[in-house]
Design a protein around this motif. Structure first.
Motif, PDB file in Angstrom:
ATOM      1  N   ASN C  12      -5.448   6.339   4.235  1.00  0.00           N
ATOM      2  CA  ASN C  12      -4.785   5.087   3.858  1.00  0.00           C
ATOM      3  C   ASN C  12      -5.161   4.738   2.433  1.00  0.00           C
ATOM      4  OD1 ASN C  12      -3.357   3.631   6.235  1.00  0.00           O
ATOM      5  ND2 ASN C  12      -5.195   4.567   7.125  1.00  0.00           N
ATOM      6  N   VAL C  13      -4.164   4.519   1.575  1.00  0.00           N
ATOM      7  CA  VAL C  13      -4.436   4.147   0.175  1.00  0.00           C
ATOM      8  C   VAL C  13      -3.774   2.805  -0.114  1.00  0.00           C
ATOM      9  CG1 VAL C  13      -4.227   4.791  -2.239  1.00  0.00           C
ATOM     10  CG2 VAL C  13      -4.507   6.562  -0.514  1.00  0.00           C
ATOM     11  N   VAL C  14      -4.526   1.932  -0.793  1.00  0.00           N
ATOM     12  CA  VAL C  14      -4.050   0.570  -1.066  1.00  0.00           C
ATOM     13  C   VAL C  14      -4.121   0.299  -2.563  1.00  0.00           C
ATOM     14  CG1 VAL C  14      -4.496  -1.866  -0.650  1.00  0.00           C
ATOM     15  CG2 VAL C  14      -4.840  -0.218   1.186  1.00  0.00           C
ATOM     16  N   TYR C  15      -3.072  -0.312  -3.100  1.00  0.00           N
ATOM     17  CA  TYR C  15      -3.087  -0.758  -4.503  1.00  0.00           C
ATOM     18  C   TYR C  15      -3.241  -2.265  -4.563  1.00  0.00           C
ATOM     19  CZ  TYR C  15      -1.358   3.687  -6.377  1.00  0.00           C
ATOM     20  OH  TYR C  15      -1.231   4.981  -6.757  1.00  0.00           O
ATOM     21  N   ASP C  16      -3.910  -2.731  -5.591  1.00  0.00           N
ATOM     22  CA  ASP C  16      -3.952  -4.168  -5.869  1.00  0.00           C
ATOM     23  C   ASP C  16      -2.686  -4.568  -6.606  1.00  0.00           C
ATOM     24  OD1 ASP C  16      -6.235  -5.259  -4.872  1.00  0.00           O
ATOM     25  OD2 ASP C  16      -7.483  -4.482  -6.507  1.00  0.00           O
ATOM     26  N   THR C  17      -2.002  -5.575  -6.132  1.00  0.00           N
ATOM     27  CA  THR C  17      -0.867  -6.100  -6.890  1.00  0.00           C
ATOM     28  C   THR C  17      -0.988  -7.611  -6.905  1.00  0.00           C
ATOM     29  OG1 THR C  17       0.616  -6.435  -5.036  1.00  0.00           O
ATOM     30  CG2 THR C  17       0.587  -4.230  -5.981  1.00  0.00           C
ATOM     31  N   PRO C  18      -0.266  -8.281  -7.805  1.00  0.00           N
ATOM     32  CA  PRO C  18      -0.351  -9.747  -7.845  1.00  0.00           C
ATOM     33  C   PRO C  18       0.066 -10.358  -6.507  1.00  0.00           C
ATOM     34  CG  PRO C  18       0.868  -8.900  -9.728  1.00  0.00           C
ATOM     35  CD  PRO C  18       0.616  -7.745  -8.835  1.00  0.00           C
ATOM     36  N   GLY C  19       0.971  -9.691  -5.787  1.00  0.00           N
ATOM     37  CA  GLY C  19       1.425 -10.226  -4.510  1.00  0.00           C
ATOM     38  C   GLY C  19       0.545  -9.807  -3.341  1.00  0.00           C
TER      39      GLY C  19
END
Lengths: 334, 284, 267
Positions: C12-19
């Motif tokens: 599982n890979v997660v990106y940080d985004t403003p939302g």
């Protein structure tokens, strides 16, 4: 492509030299009245006539300007004199030729400027690179932002603060001059030490103000270079991060810095003139200041002419070197 | 993630712009209010005891010629700002006109304007300024602004030219041209309003350059001798060796004021730069 | 059957985004046998490139939330940074996507190959390194003179061949190829892919190929995995996937290749 580029830069250099000489010729003649005559009178009045051999001065002045000749002939002889670096005689120290005074100041200015510019260029480029490098220590980003603010302040103001703190209050460095009285200039340790001692504060003023300017430019370039695909591949290749930073990042981001060096030269020279004034540093800038003080018109003219021409030539040379360093452009000259 | 970086830097940059505007605003306020509360007579030579360190009577001390430094500062600040703003406006006007003409007319006119701006950029400004200033009999604030302006119009010209060229290719300008709009109309209705952010950004840079050049000229002794400006204050302090005599209050205030002006201008310029670029990117 | 070269379990890979956090890769599991060619196909944003970046530990502003990755039996996610750097290109190499811009414009090709050896502690006797590099170029069909060239003197296809040569410099067991031909024109694409296939066979390495072109992929790989919105929705041999696609997205991908579709259906 390269030939076109060289021709264009060469043409601009010639044009600048032409304009510099022509403006120097035209300005005093365009002004109402005769400013030189007026200045001569003022000097004589202020010094109570003790200017030296006034008659000889006036003669040389007449001869130099060939005032009875038609204008075009005056213009031609002005060019001839300019080619021979003959800027006439100092009005204040009459028997001294302008060119001799300028030449005496030249090594000091070149030394100070060359040293300070080289140091600030390398320090600033290095600092800017580190500020953009995510793996660098936080310190560089914090320190960098502080030094960026300094870069907007004129050099000589920083010089005045350094002078007050280090020469007057703390008395660590001398307050002015290039070398103490009584020290003969020669190739020995005493001379080198004395010159370095006197040059520290003036050089530091230029460096402190200039490092930030280089750092801010480099930081922007480095950020865009670090987004390039070849940086990603270099990391994927398992290269040491020092190598990625230096040979893949810095090496590419530095090229535009070098073009900026040519554009910044004028700014650096203007700034250095006033630093010399603050520290009474015996270079061209201080001589210019003294000439303005004593209204020594020919000295002002000579220094201005020399500055414009040598800057134009220096910028041309830098413009020539730049494509040689960038293999992408070198390839295009066949 | 690119979006995130963008948002993040937008906040940072706007803070930069805000900080710059606040600094400049405070300086402007001082320049406006200062002269109202002080007696200009105290800034005349010999008005009071010379060489006094700061005290309750003279908050910033007195200079070597018996002027009250606080009054000197209050009178010099608006004059310096005036030179900077006037020079900025003159060179901006020249720059915008030349940039528009170069971008719109193109061809030989464009080549000539670009050549001139390249040449003037190569000439060391200070050298020409020194020469002109040395030939002028009586220097005034207005003349100073005009001289300085003559050598700082190139940034505006280049920026406006490049933007005009790109605007010219946009759809609505084409439509306006095809529908028979006059060139005048085209320039003032279709193009100029879109250039406003760039004009504002060049104005800040131009004022900054003009201010730097004028203060340098003044410090060299080529400024208006009979007027009070920050640069002339520095000049007199240098002339009477204020630093070597340890009179820090003579040089400290003008150094601080000039530094703050330039820091404010730089913060504004850096903040505005990203702001303008963002608007353009968003608009395309 | 030998142990798999690469095993991925529940990645599982997660990106940080403003939302808020964005889940780019969801619960992806697959493995590659020694010498196998595996293709990950999907549209941009499907998570296939993110998977490769996570394997190479080159995610920017993203992180592996959970999962296990084993390369030749070693836990990749737990490897310390210095050991991981040594492992790059030595055990697992990358053929990049942007062939045109992946080479350093100011260094000669020789220097860009040599630094791989230098930074992996491989010292050569005089002349041996040049010989090795010439040999490397020969294997991807490039003349030895290329060593003295700068990248701008090479065509796109040649640049990608140089990248392939680099990827086998340390004889890795796994080559990750991130749409290696997307920037090239059709004829060159086939040649470059053939080159990649040849060196892979010679080396006996496994290849994880990423792409969005189902047809190109089918010619090259043994097995295909289809990614859609971060999940691996289907996986199987090329023949099985084309003959009997299970997922609607896979069917759509295949249907969008008319000629290919027909020949397979008839077969």
């Amino acid at each position: 492509m390269y030939a076109d580029y060289v021709l264009r830069r060469f043409g601009i250099m010639l044009l600048v030299i032409f304009l510099a000489v022509s403006i120097n010729f035209a300005l005093p003649r365009l002004m109402p009245g005769d400013p030189i005559e007026a200045q001569l009178n003022r000097i004589m009045a202020e010094s109570g006539g003790a200017v030296g051999d006034v008659q000889a001065l006036v003669n040389s002045y007449r001869e130099r300007f060939g005032l009875d000749d038609p204008l075009w002939q005056q213009y031609l002889s002005f060019w001839q004199a300019a080619f021979r670096f003959d800027f006439g005689y100092s009005l204040v120290n009459f028997p001294e030729r302008v060119i001799d005074g300028v030449l005496a100041g030249l090594p000091w200015t070149l030394g100070l400027l060359g040293f300070a510019t080289a140091v600030s260029f390398f320090l600033g480029t290095w600092l800017g690179g580190l500020m953009a490098w995510p793996q660098a220590h936080r310190f560089f980003r914090v320190f960098g932002s502080g030094i960026l603010l300094l870069s907007s302040v004129p050099y000589f103001l920083i010089g005045m603060i350094l002078l007050y703190v280090f020469a007057i209050v703390l008395r660590i460095f001398p307050a002015g001059g290039g070398i103490p009285f009584g020290v003969d200039i020669g190739l020995n340790w005493v001379t080198v030490k004395a010159i370095a001692w006197h040059g520290t504060l003036p050089a530091l003023s230029i460096i402190l103000a200039e490092v930030g300017a280089w750092a801010i430019g480099m930081r922007g370039m480095m950020i865009s270079v670090l987004g390039e695909d070849y940086i990603a591949l270099a990391e994927a290749k398992g290269l040491r991060k020092q190598r990625v930073f230096l040979w893949y990042g810095m090496r590419n981001a530095m090229l535009p810095q070098l073009t900026k060096l040519a554009m910044a030269l004028g700014h650096i020279v203007s700034g250095a003139i006033l630093v010399e004034v603050i520290f009474s540093y015996p270079g061209i800038g201080f001589r210019l200041y003294q000439a303005i003080q004593s209204q020594d018109y020919f000295v002002i003219q000579g220094i201005v002419l020399l500055l414009s021409v040598s800057l134009a030539v220096a910028m041309f040379i830098l413009d020539l070197i730049y494509p040689l360093i960038d293999p992408r452009i070198t390839a295009q000259r066949t | 993630m690119a979006i995130f970086a963008g948002r993040h830097s937008e906040v940072v940059q706007n803070r930069t712009l805000l900080a710059g505007l606040v600094v400049l605003g405070l300086i402007g306020l001082c320049a406006l209010i200062g002269p109202l509360f002080l007696d200009p007579a105290m800034a005349r030579v010999g008005a009071t005891t010379p060489r006094l360190a700061p005290s309750a009577d003279h908050w910033l001390g007195t200079d070597g010629q018996g002027r009250d430094m606080l009054t000197v500062m209050a009178l010099a600040l608006p004059q310096t700002l005036k030179i900077g703003l006037m020079a900025g406006l003159i060179s901006l006007a020249v720059g915008v006109v030349l940039g528009l003409v170069a971008g719109f007319v193109g061809g030989k006119v464009d080549i000539i304007i670009r050549l001139i701006s390249d040449v003037v950029m190569t000439i060391p400004g200070i050298a020409i300024l020194v020469l002109v200033a040395a030939n002028v009999r009586e220097m005034t604030v207005e003349l100073m602004a005009a001289i300085v302006a003559s050598l700082s119009w190139m940034v505006a010209t280049r920026t406006i030219r490049a933007q005009t060229l790109s605007l010219r290719e946009r759809g609505y300008v084409h439509v306006a041209r095809l529908s028979g709009a006059s060139t005048f109309n085209l320039v003032f209705v279709e193009v100029l309003p879109n250039l406003l952010p760039f004009i504002t950004a060049s104005f800040v840079i131009t004022v900054s350059q003009a201010m730097l050049a004028s203060i340098a000229l003044e410090a060299l002794g080529l400024g208006p001798q009979n007027e009070l400006t920050l640069g002339m204050t520095i000049y007199w302090a240098q002339f009477y060796s204020a630093i070597i005599r340890g009179m820090w209050w003579w040089v400290g205030p003008p150094i601080l004021a000039i530094s703050l002006i330039f820091i404010g201008l730089m913060l504004t310029s850096v903040g505005m730069d990203s702001f303008v670029n963002k608007r353009v990117r968003g608009g395309q | 059957m030998t142990a798999p070269v690469l095993e991925i379990e529940g990645l599982n890979v997660v990106y940080d985004t403003p939302g808020g956090p964005f889940h780019a890769v969801r619960d992806v599991s697959f493995s590659l046998a020694s010498g196998e060619r595996f293709g990950l196909v999907g549209e941009s944003g499907s998570g296939k490139s993110t998977t490769i970046l996570a394997l190479m530990r080159m995610l920017r502003s993203g992180w592996v939330e959970s999962g296990k990755v084993r390369l030749n039996g070693r836990d990749l996610l737990a490897a310390p940074a210095s050991a991981f750097r040594q492992l790059r290109f030595a055990e697992m190499s990358l053929v990049p996507q942007g062939a045109m811009s992946s080479l350093n414009p100011v260094l000669r090709i020789a220097d860009q190959i040599a630094d791989i050896y230098d930074d992996h502690g491989i010292r050569w006797r005089r002349g041996e390194q040049i010989e090795a590099m010439r040999n490397l170029l020969a294997r991807v069909g490039l003349p030895p003179t290329v060593l003295g060239f700068y990248p701008h003197q090479l065509s796109g296809g040649m640049k990608q061949r140089v990248c392939i040569a680099m990827s086998i410099a340390l004889r890795p067991t796994l080559i990750l190829a991130d749409e290696p031909t997307s920037a090239l024109d059709v004829m060159v694409q086939k040649q470059v892919l053939a080159t990649l296939g040849r060196v892979q066979r010679d080396l006996g390495a496994s290849v994880l190929l990423i792409g969005h072109d189902m047809a190109l992929m089918a010619h090259f790989v043994d097995r295909i995995g289809v990614m859609y919105q971060g999940s691996l929705v289907e996986m199987g041999s090329v023949r099985k996937i084309f003959a009997d696609p299970q997922h609607a997205y896979t069917r759509m991908l295949i249907d969008s290749l008319p000629s290919f579709n027909r020949t397979r259906r008839r077969a």
